[in-house]
Design a protein around this motif. Sequence first.
Motif, short mmCIF file in Angstrom:
data_model
loop_
_atom_site.label_atom_id
_atom_site.label_comp_id
_atom_site.label_asym_id
_atom_site.label_seq_id
_atom_site.Cartn_x
_atom_site.Cartn_y
_atom_site.Cartn_z
N UNK A 119 67.75 -21.47 -61.82
CA UNK A 119 69.15 -21.05 -61.86
C UNK A 119 69.36 -19.59 -62.26
N UNK A 120 68.34 -18.90 -62.70
CA UNK A 120 68.54 -17.56 -63.26
C UNK A 120 68.98 -16.53 -62.22
N UNK A 121 68.62 -16.72 -60.96
CA UNK A 121 68.95 -15.74 -59.92
C UNK A 121 70.31 -15.96 -59.28
N UNK A 127 72.76 -19.93 -67.07
CA UNK A 127 71.39 -20.15 -67.51
C UNK A 127 70.67 -18.80 -67.57
N UNK A 128 71.15 -17.92 -68.42
CA UNK A 128 70.62 -16.56 -68.48
C UNK A 128 69.39 -16.46 -69.37
N UNK A 133 69.47 -22.57 -71.77
CA UNK A 133 69.11 -23.78 -71.02
C UNK A 133 68.74 -24.92 -71.96
N UNK A 134 68.22 -24.59 -73.14
CA UNK A 134 67.90 -25.63 -74.13
C UNK A 134 69.16 -26.36 -74.56
N UNK A 155 67.15 -27.27 -56.53
CA UNK A 155 66.08 -27.48 -57.51
C UNK A 155 66.64 -27.76 -58.90
N UNK A 156 67.71 -27.06 -59.26
CA UNK A 156 68.32 -27.29 -60.56
C UNK A 156 68.91 -28.68 -60.68
N UNK A 157 69.51 -29.19 -59.60
CA UNK A 157 70.07 -30.54 -59.63
C UNK A 157 68.96 -31.58 -59.73
#
Length: 219
Positions: A119-121, A127-128, A133-134, A155-157
């Motif tokens: 998710x970072x991009x 989700x920086x 994300x934790x 992918x995140x899902x």
Amino acid sequence: MLWFTFEYLARFIATPIKCSFVKQPLNIIDLLTIIPFFVEECMPFFGFGVELRNLRGAMVVIRVMRLARVARIFKLARYSIGLRAFGETMRKSAAELSMLGMFLLTGIMLFSTAIYFFERDEPNSKFYSIPAACWWCIITMTTVGYGDLVPVTTGGKVVASMASVCGIIVLAFPISMIIDKFAESTGEWFGDEFVLKHQKAKDQGGRFKSMRKSRRGVI
């Protein structure tokens, strides 16, 4: 603050031993919390323009320490069999609870790292960082799901789905063992109470019979 002051003065007046009352740690914390407020309010009347806001900011830590008083409510456990059984269950379930914590910590580190790289991009992604994300992983694996952080990539899902399922499994795995310990502890406490009541009733019955025999002998 006025209520806290009234409470402190009322307890001070009511206590028979004033020196012991003043020396108690919680009462010292109360006094250190109350004094800066009244000092700052009274200083303008004496021509002092110095503010004690910085000192009052430092007193926030002491005010938080006052919450330690809430722990006194646990004294009620001595009058409740359920609370005593709960405490005994927590003591007996230390191994299961530590295992649950280890599983949760492992899953949080794994899924938060995975979803961060997915998710970072994305533009305006929340989700920086892995710590951010934790937070998402904790509320997901514990089935809370606030919805403040939501994955948008495929992918995140997938990672989110795996985290949800694994969270349910991890939480459900030691629950049965903890429930067994609670039932065991409850049975012990209620069993002891039943034995004591039965023994007390038996002793009272024996004394009653002995009194009847003694009366018959007198007659």
